[in-house]
Design an enzyme around this catalytic site. Structure first.
Site, PDB file in Angstrom:
ATOM      1  N   HIS A 134       0.433  -4.523  -2.740  1.00 51.47           N
ATOM      2  CA  HIS A 134       0.630  -4.227  -4.169  1.00 51.47           C
ATOM      3  C   HIS A 134       1.953  -4.762  -4.725  1.00 51.47           C
ATOM      4  O   HIS A 134       2.235  -4.561  -5.903  1.00 51.47           O
ATOM      5  CB  HIS A 134       0.578  -2.715  -4.441  1.00 51.47           C
ATOM      6  CG  HIS A 134      -0.734  -2.073  -4.106  1.00 51.47           C
ATOM      7  ND1 HIS A 134      -1.929  -2.510  -4.619  1.00 51.47           N
ATOM      8  CD2 HIS A 134      -1.029  -1.019  -3.295  1.00 51.47           C
ATOM      9  CE1 HIS A 134      -2.906  -1.743  -4.146  1.00 51.47           C
ATOM     10  NE2 HIS A 134      -2.393  -0.833  -3.340  1.00 51.47           N
ATOM     11  N   ASP A 170      -8.583  -3.056   2.596  1.00 50.55           N
ATOM     12  CA  ASP A 170      -7.974  -1.797   2.160  1.00 50.55           C
ATOM     13  C   ASP A 170      -8.857  -1.187   1.066  1.00 50.55           C
ATOM     14  O   ASP A 170      -9.494  -1.905   0.298  1.00 50.55           O
ATOM     15  CB  ASP A 170      -6.587  -2.117   1.601  1.00 50.55           C
ATOM     16  CG  ASP A 170      -5.703  -0.903   1.378  1.00 50.55           C
ATOM     17  OD1 ASP A 170      -4.770  -0.715   2.172  1.00 50.55           O
ATOM     18  OD2 ASP A 170      -5.934  -0.158   0.397  1.00 50.55           O
ATOM     19  N   HIS A 172      -7.954   0.048  -1.582  1.00 48.85           N
ATOM     20  CA  HIS A 172      -7.409  -0.292  -2.905  1.00 48.85           C
ATOM     21  C   HIS A 172      -7.459  -1.808  -3.110  1.00 48.85           C
ATOM     22  O   HIS A 172      -7.334  -2.573  -2.149  1.00 48.85           O
ATOM     23  CB  HIS A 172      -5.960   0.184  -3.021  1.00 48.85           C
ATOM     24  CG  HIS A 172      -5.789   1.668  -2.840  1.00 48.85           C
ATOM     25  ND1 HIS A 172      -5.555   2.236  -1.615  1.00 48.85           N
ATOM     26  CD2 HIS A 172      -5.845   2.678  -3.740  1.00 48.85           C
ATOM     27  CE1 HIS A 172      -5.449   3.557  -1.758  1.00 48.85           C
ATOM     28  NE2 HIS A 172      -5.629   3.856  -3.038  1.00 48.85           N
ATOM     29  N   ASP A 259      -7.691   3.037   4.860  1.00 47.16           N
ATOM     30  CA  ASP A 259      -7.862   4.164   3.947  1.00 47.16           C
ATOM     31  C   ASP A 259      -9.266   4.266   3.345  1.00 47.16           C
ATOM     32  O   ASP A 259      -9.476   5.005   2.389  1.00 47.16           O
ATOM     33  CB  ASP A 259      -6.783   4.157   2.847  1.00 47.16           C
ATOM     34  CG  ASP A 259      -6.580   2.795   2.209  1.00 47.16           C
ATOM     35  OD1 ASP A 259      -7.337   1.866   2.518  1.00 47.16           O
ATOM     36  OD2 ASP A 259      -5.647   2.659   1.390  1.00 47.16           O
TER      37      ASP A 259
HETATM   38 ZN   LIG Z   1      -4.880   1.356   0.129  1.00 44.50          ZN
END
Ligand SMILES: [Zn+2]
Length: 391
Positions: A134, A170, A172, A259
């Protein structure tokens, strides 16, 4: 002598710590390393110490003003007002003492992994301290200060001139990495993530495909909340294979956030250990088929550090080292050491049993929706391949 993969590791990885209660906890890397040692799969000769990334290297992707701000933040010299414009000092990404040095080491670890593979010292390399997808050019976000994967990809482009495929599993969206290479046709990114409808960072829709010459080299596969193993793996494998065939990379970098597991407290996907066994098996097979095995694995998110991350990440190393996953009971001495601190009871074996979560009532709809998303995501490269075969 048979070449073996490199495990990039330093005890100082745990210096990357925002505060005692923060969900991003690099103790997961220590737990994974010790689990592999207890299992008899990781020895001192596999471990390569990470170098520290220089400011010049960070500046391959990050703004120098931002790097200076991170340094000042780590020395307690950045005002709250200044911090805010750089995404620092937020609840997600608070300032902490020594943050520049700690974050530079994670980036250096990923560069060490790249050099190990591209200088032919190791067939694959794993840096579980990295995967901070990120981080943006002049902004920290979502627990990420510097974007190690982006620095490494730019480093590969500048130094080795190779084509890089980045695959991010991931839960996200890999928004930071995508942003750096959105224009670049020599870098292809694929992110599979829970739809941004209810999850940070909210981006990563199918329609984000890159711009200018980079159009058609960004792929997003936003899957539904409550997606389970079979659907996750089906879209992952299909997308990874087709995109590799289309892009023909020289090296593959995978970001292995853990995750998407049903135990993860921050997301709404519903995978189990099965997904984390197949992810590296597929990556290895594809890397062997298309890029002479060149594959660098990174860590990423993963917030159930007790029951999920050490097992999930150990499987990546096991697949790199042996081509197989680990099965059977977990080593007793590892459990004995860590269960003292764990708020939940630690798993007994490498594989999750059944009954981890209540049956998902919308399973068929979710599976169908994900398949539709896959088809839309791949439409562009399917059309392009069909077109080029007619030429
Ligand atoms: Zn994540």
């Amino acid at each position: 002598m048979k070449r073996e993969p490199a495990f990039i590791y330093s005890d100082a990885y745990t210096d990357y710590q925002f505060n005692a209660d923060h969900p991003f906890n690099q103790q997961r890397v220590v737990m994974t390393k010790e689990l592999l040692e207890a299992e008899g799969k990781l020895f001192d000769h596999h471990i390569v110490h990470p170098r520290v990334a220089s400011v010049e290297e960070l500046a391959l992707v990050h703004d120098r003003q931002y790097i200076e701000a991170v340094k000042r933040a780590g020395n307690g010299q950045l005002s709250e007002e200044d911090a805010w414009q750089y995404g620092l000092g937020t609840e997600d990404t608070p300032m902490f003492s020594g943050m520049h040095e700690a974050a530079s080491l994670l980036v250096g670890g990923t560069l060490t992994a790249i050099d190990s593979v591209l200088n032919n010292k190791a067939p694959q390399a794993l840096n579980l301290g990295g995967g901070l997808h990120h981080g943006f050019k002049r902004k920290a976000s979502g627990f990420c200060v510097y974007n190690d994967a982006a620095v490494a990809i730019k480093y590969i482009r500048d130094r080795y001139r190779l084509r890089v495929l980045y695959v991010d599993t991931d839960a996200h969206h890999g928004d930071g990495v995508q942003s750096f290479f959105y224009h670049d046709p020599e870098v292809c990114t694929l992110s599979i993530h829970e739809t941004g409808r209810y999850l940070f960072p909210g981006t990563g829709s199918i329609s984000e495909r890159g711009v200018k010459e980079g159009y058609g080299y960004t792929f997003n596969l936003p899957i539904d909340a409550f997606t389970e193993d079979d659907s996750f793996l089906s879209v992952y494998e299909s997308a990874f294979k087709e995109i590799t065939e289309y892009f023909q990379p020289d090296i593959i970098i995978t970001q292995n956030g853990a995750d998407s597991h049903c135990y993860d407290p921050l997301t709404h996907l519903c995978t189990t250990t099965k997904t984390f066994e197949s992810i590296p098996m597929v990556a290895r097979k594809i890397a062997e088929q298309y890029c002479e095995g060149r594959w660098v694995g990174l860590g990423g998110g993963g917030y159930d550090i007790w029951r999920v991350v050490p097992r999930a990440w150990s499987q990546i190393w096991s697949v790199m080292l042996t081509g197989n996953i680990l099965t059977g009971p977990l080593p007793v001495e590892w459990k004995r050491k860590w269960e003292v601190n764990s708020p939940v009871s630690l798993p007994e074996s490498w594989q999750d049993g059944g009954g981890l979560y209540k049956p998902i009532p919308r399973k068929p709809e979710i599976t169908e929706k994900n398949q539709l998303t896959l088809n839309q995501c791949l439409q562009y490269c399917r059309n392009k391949r069909q077109f080029s075969s007619l030429e």
